[in-house]
Design a protein around this motif. Structure first.
Motif, PDB file in Angstrom:
ATOM      1  N   LYS A  97       0.845  -1.193   0.000  1.00 55.23           N
ATOM      2  CA  LYS A  97       0.000   0.000   0.000  1.00 55.23           C
ATOM      3  C   LYS A  97       0.884   1.248   0.000  1.00 55.23           C
ATOM      4  N   ILE A  98       0.674   2.089  -0.983  1.00 55.99           N
ATOM      5  CA  ILE A  98       1.436   3.329  -1.091  1.00 55.99           C
ATOM      6  C   ILE A  98       0.436   4.477  -1.029  1.00 55.99           C
ATOM      7  N   LYS A  99       0.364   5.146   0.102  1.00 51.87           N
ATOM      8  CA  LYS A  99      -0.610   6.212   0.275  1.00 51.87           C
ATOM      9  C   LYS A  99      -0.301   7.389  -0.652  1.00 51.87           C
ATOM     10  N   ARG A 100      -1.357   8.173  -0.923  1.00 51.02           N
ATOM     11  CA  ARG A 100      -1.231   9.271  -1.872  1.00 51.02           C
ATOM     12  C   ARG A 100      -0.116  10.239  -1.487  1.00 51.02           C
ATOM     13  N   SER A 101       0.004  10.532  -0.191  1.00 46.64           N
ATOM     14  CA  SER A 101       1.044  11.469   0.247  1.00 46.64           C
ATOM     15  C   SER A 101       2.430  10.942  -0.073  1.00 46.64           C
ATOM     16  N   LEU A 102       2.635   9.620   0.105  1.00 41.93           N
ATOM     17  CA  LEU A 102       3.930   9.019  -0.210  1.00 41.93           C
ATOM     18  C   LEU A 102       4.141   8.995  -1.716  1.00 41.93           C
ATOM     19  N   ARG A 103       3.091   8.737  -2.480  1.00 36.60           N
ATOM     20  CA  ARG A 103       3.217   8.742  -3.939  1.00 36.60           C
ATOM     21  C   ARG A 103       3.657  10.113  -4.432  1.00 36.60           C
ATOM     22  N   LYS A 104       3.111  11.166  -3.842  1.00 30.32           N
ATOM     23  CA  LYS A 104       3.498  12.520  -4.232  1.00 30.32           C
ATOM     24  C   LYS A 104       4.964  12.781  -3.910  1.00 30.32           C
ATOM     25  N   THR A 105       5.404  12.286  -2.749  1.00 30.54           N
ATOM     26  CA  THR A 105       6.815  12.449  -2.377  1.00 30.54           C
ATOM     27  C   THR A 105       7.716  11.740  -3.376  1.00 30.54           C
ATOM     28  N   ILE A 106       7.322  10.531  -3.764  1.00 28.75           N
ATOM     29  CA  ILE A 106       8.118   9.755  -4.712  1.00 28.75           C
ATOM     30  C   ILE A 106       8.142  10.437  -6.079  1.00 28.75           C
ATOM     31  N   GLN A 107       7.015  11.005  -6.507  1.00 28.98           N
ATOM     32  CA  GLN A 107       6.969  11.698  -7.793  1.00 28.98           C
ATOM     33  C   GLN A 107       7.931  12.883  -7.831  1.00 28.98           C
ATOM     34  N   LEU A 152      12.793  -0.892  -2.889  1.00 29.05           N
ATOM     35  CA  LEU A 152      13.203  -2.296  -2.870  1.00 29.05           C
ATOM     36  C   LEU A 152      12.112  -3.182  -3.451  1.00 29.05           C
ATOM     37  N   ALA A 153      10.874  -2.962  -3.017  1.00 33.73           N
ATOM     38  CA  ALA A 153       9.772  -3.798  -3.475  1.00 33.73           C
ATOM     39  C   ALA A 153       9.616  -3.744  -4.992  1.00 33.73           C
ATOM     40  N   MET A 154       9.736  -2.557  -5.571  1.00 33.62           N
ATOM     41  CA  MET A 154       9.606  -2.426  -7.021  1.00 33.62           C
ATOM     42  C   MET A 154      10.716  -3.169  -7.757  1.00 33.62           C
ATOM     43  N   GLN A 155      11.929  -3.092  -7.225  1.00 34.09           N
ATOM     44  CA  GLN A 155      13.032  -3.800  -7.873  1.00 34.09           C
ATOM     45  C   GLN A 155      12.880  -5.310  -7.699  1.00 34.09           C
ATOM     46  N   LEU A 156      12.510  -5.744  -6.502  1.00 35.76           N
ATOM     47  CA  LEU A 156      12.311  -7.180  -6.282  1.00 35.76           C
ATOM     48  C   LEU A 156      11.229  -7.735  -7.205  1.00 35.76           C
ATOM     49  N   ALA A 186       8.150   2.694 -11.745  1.00 35.39           N
ATOM     50  CA  ALA A 186       7.444   1.433 -11.491  1.00 35.39           C
ATOM     51  C   ALA A 186       6.339   1.609 -10.457  1.00 35.39           C
ATOM     52  N   VAL A 187       6.506   2.571  -9.546  1.00 35.04           N
ATOM     53  CA  VAL A 187       5.466   2.850  -8.558  1.00 35.04           C
ATOM     54  C   VAL A 187       4.179   3.264  -9.256  1.00 35.04           C
ATOM     55  N   TYR A 188       4.296   4.061 -10.306  1.00 31.81           N
ATOM     56  CA  TYR A 188       3.123   4.506 -11.045  1.00 31.81           C
ATOM     57  C   TYR A 188       2.376   3.304 -11.611  1.00 31.81           C
ATOM     58  N   GLY A 189       3.106   2.378 -12.235  1.00 35.06           N
ATOM     59  CA  GLY A 189       2.472   1.188 -12.789  1.00 35.06           C
ATOM     60  C   GLY A 189       1.836   0.330 -11.712  1.00 35.06           C
ATOM     61  N   THR A 244      -2.801  -0.468 -10.713  1.00 34.25           N
ATOM     62  CA  THR A 244      -3.563  -1.704 -10.522  1.00 34.25           C
ATOM     63  C   THR A 244      -3.698  -2.130  -9.077  1.00 34.25           C
ATOM     64  N   GLU A 245      -2.738  -1.739  -8.219  1.00 38.27           N
ATOM     65  CA  GLU A 245      -2.720  -2.284  -6.864  1.00 38.27           C
ATOM     66  C   GLU A 245      -3.035  -1.272  -5.775  1.00 38.27           C
ATOM     67  N   CYS A 246      -2.693  -0.003  -5.940  1.00 36.49           N
ATOM     68  CA  CYS A 246      -2.867   0.977  -4.870  1.00 36.49           C
ATOM     69  C   CYS A 246      -4.333   1.359  -4.724  1.00 36.49           C
ATOM     70  N   LYS A 247      -4.886   1.064  -3.584  1.00 34.94           N
ATOM     71  CA  LYS A 247      -6.276   1.415  -3.316  1.00 34.94           C
ATOM     72  C   LYS A 247      -6.393   2.291  -2.087  1.00 34.94           C
ATOM     73  N   THR A 248      -5.238   2.704  -1.537  1.00 30.85           N
ATOM     74  CA  THR A 248      -5.236   3.500  -0.326  1.00 30.85           C
ATOM     75  C   THR A 248      -5.216   4.985  -0.680  1.00 30.85           C
ATOM     76  N   PRO A 249      -6.111   5.789  -0.106  1.00 28.92           N
ATOM     77  CA  PRO A 249      -6.133   7.224  -0.443  1.00 28.92           C
ATOM     78  C   PRO A 249      -4.907   7.947   0.070  1.00 28.92           C
TER      79      PRO A 249
END
Length: 258
Positions: free
Chosen positions: A79-89, A186-190, A246-249, A253-258
């Motif tokens: 689960k990657i919350k929206r706030s973390l996704r923004k940080t990663i972007q 790590l998870a994306m690379q694994l 890869a987080v975007y992809g 399909t998988e991120c459902k957490t706001p």
């Protein structure tokens, strides 16, 4: 910190390298299987291959654990919350913050040893543990993820890889979200390498918030055997993908957490 109970069931000599059946582990404290053995690469690889890990106070005998149930993070359930996704972007244009693999394994372990943790007095990451895992790192079995900000190590994690199974050990964060960024990278690379899950050992609310769940010991051991028998050469790691992309992809399909 851990405490040695009076009713410890098995004492291990340094040789032979052999653990008792895991179904004989204690229920209280949960998962304590044995005491003794040694912190050599042979002992450690045998332990992790059977879902066992060492955890003990500095100065005490080695304690070996196999909790039941076991906390695991299936990568597709991350689960990657929206706030973390923004940080990663933002990382795509923020050159002050970068993520690497296996660039400072010792530094990550040392940082994990100094981070204060709720309900824990001191650290289990002693010089003896550091030396043992450094040996595994040199052989390509132990790996670290580093998060850097302006050249300073501000977050990361480390663990053990056998075949296509990754056993997480510890993480640290000196700035907001840095340990989460390390885990996501790590998870994306694994996932790109064909790994399916990360062993997260003991259930916590924090891990559950990231998508971790639990498996029975029997189910976990079946998964281990499937994963460790998939060939994956022990070696120094480096990113082979753009993990932030890869987080975007993943989240399509998988991120459902706001």
């Amino acid at each position: 910190m851990t405490h040695i109970p009076i009713n410890t069931p098995f004492w291990l000599e340094p040789k032979p390298v052999m653990f008792p059946p895991t179904n004989l582990a204690l229920k209280e404290p949960d998962g304590l299987l044995a005491v003794g053995g040694a912190l050599t690469p042979e002992w450690l690889l045998q332990a992790y291959s059977n879902g066992i890990f060492p955890w003990f106070n500095p100065g005490e005998p080695i304690l070996w654990w196999t909790p039941n149930p076991r906390s695991v993070l299936f990568i597709d359930s991350l689960k990657i919350k929206r706030s973390l996704r923004k940080t990663i972007q933002k990382l795509e244009w923020d050159e002050s913050l970068t993520v690497t693999l296996d660039q400072n394994f010792t530094g990550v372990m040392q940082a994990c040893a100094t981070v204060s943790r709720e309900g824990q007095d001191g650290t289990w990451i002693s010089p003896e543990m550091l030396s043992a895992y450094q040996s595994l790192h040199q052989s390509g079995h132990a790996h670290s993820v580093e998060v850097w900000q302006k050249g300073q190590l501000v977050g990361g994690l480390y663990g053990i890889a056998i075949g296509k199974m990754f056993f997480g050990e510890s993480m640290f964060s000196k700035v907001s979200d840095s340990s989460k960024i390390a885990l996501v990278a790590l998870a994306m690379q694994l996932k790109a390498w064909g790994f399916e899950l990360i062993d997260t050992q003991v259930e916590t609310p924090h891990l559950n918030s990231l998508g971790a769940s639990t498996l029975s010991r029997v189910a976990f051991e079946k998964v281990i055997q499937q994963q460790i028998n998939q060939p994956f050469k022990p070696q120094k790691w480096q990113f082979s993908i753009d993990w932030a992309d890869a987080v975007y992809g993943h989240c399509q399909t998988e991120c459902k957490t706001p």
